[in-house]
Design an enzyme around this catalytic site. Sequence first.
Site, PDB file in Angstrom:
ATOM      1  CG  ASP A  12     -26.574 -38.299  -7.189  1.00 30.11           C
ATOM      2  OD1 ASP A  12     -27.551 -37.562  -6.980  1.00 30.11           O
ATOM      3  OD2 ASP A  12     -26.374 -38.866  -8.279  1.00 30.11           O
ATOM      4  CG  ASP A  14     -32.151 -40.991  -9.158  1.00 26.09           C
ATOM      5  OD1 ASP A  14     -32.988 -41.899  -9.166  1.00 26.09           O
ATOM      6  OD2 ASP A  14     -32.366 -39.857  -8.678  1.00 26.09           O
TER       7      ASP A  14
END
Length: 214
Positions: A12, A14
């Site tokens: 991922d 952020d």
Amino acid sequence: MSSLLVQGILFDLDGVLIDSTAGVTRVWRDWGIRQGLDPAATAHAAHGRRAIDTVRLLAPQLDAEAELRDLERREIAESHDVLVIPGAARLLDSLPPHRWAIVTSGTRDLATHRLRTAGLPVPERMITGTDIEQGKPHPEPFRRGAALLGLAPAACVAVEDAPNGIASALAAGMPVLALPTTYSAGELTQATALLLCLAELQATIVGDFIRLNW
């Protein structure tokens, strides 16, 4: 020390490789206020979810596509204080480019802008909220990420910071390492393992495999 042997890593963005919390919170609190919603709850709901899905969830009466365009513009403008998560640059440098990808709920333009602002490489392979029909927690994002690497989902590991992302990766059929950067450890209990921080994750190339130690 724990370890895992995989062939690919799906990150991922952020909360895993970069810290964009300040800008995300500013944009979504402001949006929540303009929509008559609780600003803190709105910002919390936006983490780990596509912006268009957040709009549909919290304000279904709005034109979600139009809101997405405006939110993307605002989030790009508010990305000036994005920070690199400690250990991210070192970890990416240790991996062959074809062995990792990013799987993010953000749009492609937003993800690319944030990576460049943070000084991290824009990967050859990236699945963004722009590329999929179903966002996290649906398994589509991580299934598509594994396919980009030419691997079965079970040959990959996901690194996530949000419950929606953990659910997505598990449903896709891969283990998940979670970071308590955005949510508390107690909200990440479904993950395969919890890391204290990204800097403790070490990668070693072993033939066609990546050995991860933490």
